[in-house]
Design a protein around this motif. Structure first.
Motif, PDB file in Angstrom:
ATOM      1  N   HIS A  72       0.775  -0.920   0.305  1.00 36.06           N
ATOM      2  CA  HIS A  72      -0.428   0.282  -0.071  1.00 36.06           C
ATOM      3  C   HIS A  72       0.838   0.985   0.130  1.00 36.06           C
ATOM      4  O   HIS A  72       1.560   1.506   0.727  1.00 36.06           O
ATOM      5  CB  HIS A  72      -0.899   0.032   1.249  1.00 36.06           C
ATOM      6  CG  HIS A  72      -2.139  -0.927   1.052  1.00 36.06           C
ATOM      7  ND1 HIS A  72      -2.605  -1.500   2.011  1.00 36.06           N
ATOM      8  CD2 HIS A  72      -2.253  -1.903   0.134  1.00 36.06           C
ATOM      9  CE1 HIS A  72      -3.693  -2.185   1.983  1.00 36.06           C
ATOM     10  NE2 HIS A  72      -3.114  -3.402   1.066  1.00 36.06           N
ATOM     11  N   VAL A  91      -3.221   2.897  -0.730  1.00 35.76           N
ATOM     12  CA  VAL A  91      -3.717   2.295  -2.306  1.00 35.76           C
ATOM     13  C   VAL A  91      -3.255   1.506  -2.430  1.00 35.76           C
ATOM     14  O   VAL A  91      -1.455   1.765  -2.615  1.00 35.76           O
ATOM     15  CB  VAL A  91      -3.448   3.881  -2.766  1.00 35.76           C
ATOM     16  CG1 VAL A  91      -4.262   3.472  -4.457  1.00 35.76           C
ATOM     17  CG2 VAL A  91      -4.370   4.848  -2.690  1.00 35.76           C
ATOM     18  N   SER A 142      -6.851  -3.555   0.948  1.00 30.81           N
ATOM     19  CA  SER A 142      -7.143  -2.230   0.438  1.00 30.81           C
ATOM     20  C   SER A 142      -9.038  -2.741  -0.918  1.00 30.81           C
ATOM     21  O   SER A 142      -9.603  -1.377  -0.192  1.00 30.81           O
ATOM     22  CB  SER A 142      -6.837  -2.517  -1.031  1.00 30.81           C
ATOM     23  OG  SER A 142      -6.754  -1.018  -1.744  1.00 30.81           O
TER      24      SER A 142
END
Length: 182
Positions: free
Chosen positions: A54, A58, A115
């Motif tokens: 991430h 994201v 996510s």
């Protein structure tokens, strides 16, 4: 030889400042410089997803991202999901649902699943399958992986596993060998 560039990046809540060559991949930086070996190198082409981490929350594939692109950002690896010696619920779900067989894809699957759940806390089975389509598993057939994500989303995961220093999922070897059996 390319000149080095100084980067500052937060990885798993620890700040690092290092001189890196501009062509150094983020996955190489994480593994070779920082010892974050849970992030795996699979295909080097973003096809398999084993290198998923991430970046500022994201999911990104770290095998095709340069370390200099992470300068000033926050990176979370599979090692960074566990807190206070306890597996994250998603890690625990993968363990309990036997959502691994050889385990090579597992860190990337977990990071992509985290996510997915951050964006959609209660996905349907099809939404889970669609959300994981950029991560490949050659062993399990995905059924237990989907079940693990559903269990984490439903909150039907016990929280009794601790993190060992040499494991990203903390599965016993005999459980890992039978993980593909439904």
């Amino acid at each position: 030889m390319a000149s080095s560039k100084t980067i500052t990046v937060e990885v798993d809540d620890v700040s690092y400042t290092d001189d890196v060559e501009p062509r150094l991949l983020l996955v190489q930086y994480l593994r070779e410089r920082l010892g974050k070996t849970g992030t795996l190198i699979g295909c080097d082409t973003t096809n398999c997803g084993a290198c998923t981490v991430h970046l500022d929350g994201v999911s990104v594939k770290s095998c095709t991202m340069f370390a200099v692109q992470a300068d000033g950002h926050s990176v979370t690896t599979i090692e960074g999901l566990a807190r206070d010696g306890k597996l994250a619920p998603l890690q625990q779900a993968f363990h309990q649902c036997h959502a691994l067989q050889c385990g090579f894809c597992t860190p990337g699957m977990i990071m992509q699943s985290a996510s997915l759940l951050a964006e959609n806390p209660h996905p349907t089975e099809q939404e889970i399958r669609d959300g994981l389509e950029g991560n490949l598993c050659r062993c399990t057939g995905y059924q237990n992986i989907v079940a693990a994500v559903q269990a984490a989303a439903d909150g039907t995961v016990s929280s009794d596993s601790t993190v060992s220093s040499d494991s990203t999922v903390s599965a016993d070897s005999d459980e890992t060998e039978t993980a593909g059996v439904a």
